[in-house]
Motif scaffolding. Sequence first.
Motif, PDB file in Angstrom:
ATOM      1  N   SER A 185       0.834  -1.208   0.000  1.00  0.00           N
ATOM      2  CA  SER A 185       0.000   0.000   0.000  1.00  0.00           C
ATOM      3  C   SER A 185       0.862   1.250   0.000  1.00  0.00           C
ATOM      4  CB  SER A 185      -0.920  -0.009   1.220  1.00  0.00           C
ATOM      5  OG  SER A 185      -1.748  -1.150   1.213  1.00  0.00           O
ATOM      6  N   ILE A 186       1.906   1.225   0.791  1.00  0.00           N
ATOM      7  CA  ILE A 186       2.799   2.378   0.837  1.00  0.00           C
ATOM      8  C   ILE A 186       3.488   2.573  -0.504  1.00  0.00           C
ATOM      9  CG2 ILE A 186       4.901   3.278   1.917  1.00  0.00           C
ATOM     10  CD1 ILE A 186       4.058   1.893   4.489  1.00  0.00           C
ATOM     11  N   LEU A 187       3.855   1.460  -1.170  1.00  0.00           N
ATOM     12  CA  LEU A 187       4.494   1.558  -2.478  1.00  0.00           C
ATOM     13  C   LEU A 187       3.552   2.157  -3.519  1.00  0.00           C
ATOM     14  CD1 LEU A 187       7.010   0.917  -4.137  1.00  0.00           C
ATOM     15  CD2 LEU A 187       6.036  -1.348  -4.581  1.00  0.00           C
ATOM     16  N   LEU A 188       2.288   1.747  -3.473  1.00  0.00           N
ATOM     17  CA  LEU A 188       1.317   2.303  -4.413  1.00  0.00           C
ATOM     18  C   LEU A 188       1.088   3.780  -4.163  1.00  0.00           C
ATOM     19  CD1 LEU A 188      -1.330  -0.574  -4.599  1.00  0.00           C
ATOM     20  CD2 LEU A 188       0.343   0.080  -6.353  1.00  0.00           C
ATOM     21  N   LEU A 189       1.036   4.169  -2.917  1.00  0.00           N
ATOM     22  CA  LEU A 189       0.837   5.578  -2.589  1.00  0.00           C
ATOM     23  C   LEU A 189       2.000   6.430  -3.087  1.00  0.00           C
ATOM     24  CD1 LEU A 189      -0.612   5.345   1.046  1.00  0.00           C
ATOM     25  CD2 LEU A 189      -1.832   5.961  -1.054  1.00  0.00           C
ATOM     26  N   LEU A 190       3.167   5.834  -3.185  1.00  0.00           N
ATOM     27  CA  LEU A 190       4.311   6.568  -3.694  1.00  0.00           C
ATOM     28  C   LEU A 190       4.364   6.564  -5.215  1.00  0.00           C
ATOM     29  CD1 LEU A 190       7.074   5.390  -1.189  1.00  0.00           C
ATOM     30  CD2 LEU A 190       5.918   7.592  -1.233  1.00  0.00           C
ATOM     31  N   LEU A 191       3.953   5.459  -5.843  1.00  0.00           N
ATOM     32  CA  LEU A 191       4.065   5.339  -7.287  1.00  0.00           C
ATOM     33  C   LEU A 191       3.016   6.151  -8.028  1.00  0.00           C
ATOM     34  CD1 LEU A 191       4.922   1.551  -7.772  1.00  0.00           C
ATOM     35  CD2 LEU A 191       6.422   3.533  -8.087  1.00  0.00           C
ATOM     36  N   ILE A 192       1.816   6.229  -7.492  1.00  0.00           N
ATOM     37  CA  ILE A 192       0.745   6.949  -8.200  1.00  0.00           C
ATOM     38  C   ILE A 192       1.079   8.428  -8.363  1.00  0.00           C
ATOM     39  CG2 ILE A 192      -1.657   7.707  -8.011  1.00  0.00           C
ATOM     40  CD1 ILE A 192      -2.301   4.934  -6.846  1.00  0.00           C
ATOM     41  N   PRO A 193       1.430   9.163  -7.328  1.00  0.00           N
ATOM     42  CA  PRO A 193       1.803  10.574  -7.548  1.00  0.00           C
ATOM     43  C   PRO A 193       3.025  10.715  -8.448  1.00  0.00           C
ATOM     44  CG  PRO A 193       1.390  10.148  -5.222  1.00  0.00           C
ATOM     45  CD  PRO A 193       1.431   8.827  -5.898  1.00  0.00           C
ATOM     46  N   LEU A 194       3.968   9.779  -8.319  1.00  0.00           N
ATOM     47  CA  LEU A 194       5.151   9.853  -9.172  1.00  0.00           C
ATOM     48  C   LEU A 194       4.783   9.674 -10.644  1.00  0.00           C
ATOM     49  CD1 LEU A 194       8.220  10.120  -9.193  1.00  0.00           C
ATOM     50  CD2 LEU A 194       8.361   7.638  -8.962  1.00  0.00           C
ATOM     51  N   SER A 195       3.871   8.768 -10.935  1.00  0.00           N
ATOM     52  CA  SER A 195       3.439   8.552 -12.325  1.00  0.00           C
ATOM     53  C   SER A 195       2.744   9.785 -12.884  1.00  0.00           C
ATOM     54  CB  SER A 195       2.504   7.342 -12.405  1.00  0.00           C
ATOM     55  OG  SER A 195       3.155   6.173 -11.927  1.00  0.00           O
ATOM     56  N   VAL A 196       1.897  10.422 -12.074  1.00  0.00           N
ATOM     57  CA  VAL A 196       1.189  11.631 -12.527  1.00  0.00           C
ATOM     58  C   VAL A 196       2.177  12.733 -12.845  1.00  0.00           C
ATOM     59  CG1 VAL A 196      -0.430  13.433 -11.821  1.00  0.00           C
ATOM     60  CG2 VAL A 196      -0.928  11.023 -11.309  1.00  0.00           C
ATOM     61  N   ILE A 197       3.199  12.862 -12.024  1.00  0.00           N
ATOM     62  CA  ILE A 197       4.205  13.904 -12.252  1.00  0.00           C
ATOM     63  C   ILE A 197       4.971  13.643 -13.544  1.00  0.00           C
ATOM     64  CG2 ILE A 197       6.353  14.879 -11.336  1.00  0.00           C
ATOM     65  CD1 ILE A 197       5.211  14.426  -8.536  1.00  0.00           C
ATOM     66  N   MET A 198       5.355  12.395 -13.785  1.00  0.00           N
ATOM     67  CA  MET A 198       6.094  12.061 -14.999  1.00  0.00           C
ATOM     68  C   MET A 198       5.253  12.308 -16.249  1.00  0.00           C
ATOM     69  SD  MET A 198       9.092  11.206 -14.138  1.00  0.00           S
ATOM     70  CE  MET A 198       9.633  10.492 -15.677  1.00  0.00           C
ATOM     71  N   LEU A 199       3.974  11.947 -16.215  1.00  0.00           N
ATOM     72  CA  LEU A 199       3.096  12.187 -17.364  1.00  0.00           C
ATOM     73  C   LEU A 199       2.918  13.668 -17.628  1.00  0.00           C
ATOM     74  CD1 LEU A 199       0.331   9.461 -16.786  1.00  0.00           C
ATOM     75  CD2 LEU A 199       2.101   9.491 -18.564  1.00  0.00           C
ATOM     76  N   THR A 200       2.831  14.453 -16.587  1.00  0.00           N
ATOM     77  CA  THR A 200       2.689  15.907 -16.748  1.00  0.00           C
ATOM     78  C   THR A 200       3.922  16.494 -17.409  1.00  0.00           C
ATOM     79  OG1 THR A 200       1.294  15.965 -14.760  1.00  0.00           O
ATOM     80  CG2 THR A 200       2.249  18.051 -15.519  1.00  0.00           C
ATOM     81  N   ILE A 201       5.108  16.027 -16.984  1.00  0.00           N
ATOM     82  CA  ILE A 201       6.347  16.531 -17.597  1.00  0.00           C
ATOM     83  C   ILE A 201       6.415  16.167 -19.073  1.00  0.00           C
ATOM     84  CG2 ILE A 201       8.864  16.286 -17.566  1.00  0.00           C
ATOM     85  CD1 ILE A 201       8.655  15.925 -14.530  1.00  0.00           C
ATOM     86  N   LEU A 202       6.040  14.936 -19.425  1.00  0.00           N
ATOM     87  CA  LEU A 202       6.049  14.524 -20.824  1.00  0.00           C
ATOM     88  C   LEU A 202       5.037  15.322 -21.655  1.00  0.00           C
ATOM     89  CD1 LEU A 202       6.341  10.647 -20.415  1.00  0.00           C
ATOM     90  CD2 LEU A 202       8.113  12.215 -21.215  1.00  0.00           C
ATOM     91  N   LEU A 203       3.886  15.586 -21.071  1.00  0.00           N
ATOM     92  CA  LEU A 203       2.854  16.356 -21.783  1.00  0.00           C
ATOM     93  C   LEU A 203       3.317  17.770 -22.059  1.00  0.00           C
ATOM     94  CD1 LEU A 203      -0.045  16.345 -22.891  1.00  0.00           C
ATOM     95  CD2 LEU A 203      -0.824  17.042 -20.616  1.00  0.00           C
ATOM     96  N   LEU A 204       3.955  18.380 -21.094  1.00  0.00           N
ATOM     97  CA  LEU A 204       4.450  19.746 -21.303  1.00  0.00           C
ATOM     98  C   LEU A 204       5.565  19.770 -22.333  1.00  0.00           C
ATOM     99  CD1 LEU A 204       4.514  21.027 -17.598  1.00  0.00           C
ATOM    100  CD2 LEU A 204       2.894  21.654 -19.402  1.00  0.00           C
ATOM    101  N   PHE A 205       6.388  18.743 -22.374  1.00  0.00           N
ATOM    102  CA  PHE A 205       7.507  18.691 -23.313  1.00  0.00           C
ATOM    103  C   PHE A 205       7.012  18.582 -24.767  1.00  0.00           C
ATOM    104  CE2 PHE A 205      10.783  16.339 -25.650  1.00  0.00           C
ATOM    105  CZ  PHE A 205      11.860  17.182 -25.462  1.00  0.00           C
ATOM    106  N   HIS A 206       5.949  17.823 -24.985  1.00  0.00           N
ATOM    107  CA  HIS A 206       5.416  17.629 -26.344  1.00  0.00           C
ATOM    108  C   HIS A 206       4.189  18.503 -26.634  1.00  0.00           C
ATOM    109  CE1 HIS A 206       8.027  14.208 -27.192  1.00  0.00           C
ATOM    110  NE2 HIS A 206       7.759  13.760 -25.958  1.00  0.00           N
TER     111      HIS A 206
END
Length: 430
Positions: A351-372
């Motif tokens: 559960s702790i791992l999922l709580l860490l991965l979900i916000p991290l995934s959202v941040i990475m997608l946002t960075i990719l979206l802004l780049f393209h």
Amino acid sequence: METCHLVSLLGLILSAHYLTASNTTENYNSLLPDDITFGITECWSLFWKWPPSSANCSSTELKYSVTMDVLSDGEPLAEEGKNANLTVALIPPHYYDLNHGLNFSVQVVCNDTEIDSAFKTVQVAPGDEGTAVRNFRCIWQYNEYVNCTWQHGTKTPLNVKYKLHYWEKENEEKKCSTLPEFWDILDTGKTCEKYFNDGKYIGCQFPLQKHIDPLPTLVTVVTDESKRIKPHISYTMTNNIAQFRPPTITETKRTPNNSIYVSWNVSEGNKNIITSQITSRSSSDDEWTNPFEIANALHKEIPNVLPDVTYMVKVRVRLSNHQTSNGDQCLWSPWSEEFTVSGQDNGRSVSILLLLLIPLSVIMLTILLLFHLKRLKGTLFPQIPDPAKIFPKDLQQWKKSELQNVYSKPEQEEVCLVYLIENLSATKNS
């Protein structure tokens, strides 16, 4: 006439009384011990001797009493006897300081009258106290060897060659002969052979493979080969200086009641003579908890632990208080190696791992979206040409001009008929 007879009779009575008192005083004075000698026996006992009294004290009980000061609080040591010779054993050892002068006195009681005491101070070991070793200490590695260390005295001669003698005394009664000099007792003991020097301390190690029962007593004397330094005498119960090797943790497990069960063993000795201490800390904490003390057992449950936290535990042991004469001053063994008790998972880590991965995934997608984003904007929203940049401002005038065609007419292309190419190829083949 009668008066003269009375005076004569009174004079005779006074004369007789004076003579009696004089004789009594003289007899009492002759009871005082003279020429008191002091010595030591091969069993490490002190003795005092003096010549027998020549006084006439047959009608009363003649008693000699020896009193010696002790170091600890309490009444001085006292021995009584009718002989002109008394022996005082050096037991218990912590009552005396054998490296300094011992004060004792001898009293005589005759006809219930105490005669003035004879007082004397004696030295057990001869020599200048400044030459004796300092900071002497011994540790018995239980059932293996004794390690004794010391430092030079303030007046120790240069290039001194130390010599350590030791005796293992059992609590048994035997006849011991007296020795003329202190140096003679050194020949009755064993000699240490394994010397060392670490720069700060000098020391020697000798074997002592004994168990707790019976309780042996250890006597050590440190001097030099040439007898230039004052001997240092140490007299102790071996159990008071016993030290175990570090225990070994054999089992750890978690219990349903949120505890950690730990068991261990020691190299020597049974659990009935051992007191243990156990302490713990979490993997994220640097400080150890206050240790639990366990008597007559080699296991313990550490309560109130978190099930999903990893803990470190360690143990140390010593002899129990009832096995020694100095109680809590017994030597603890070194701590055992730290043992790790892993925390239980129970799905919480996922559960702790999922709580860490979900916000991290959202941040990475946002960075990719802004780049393209620029490229994506051109695809979704294509740019429309501005007519003002192509046509002049006066559209009617432009229509009347010859520049209406904004493109060039294509030139007429030369077209080659296919059959001509085929006929040409056929002619070449024929």
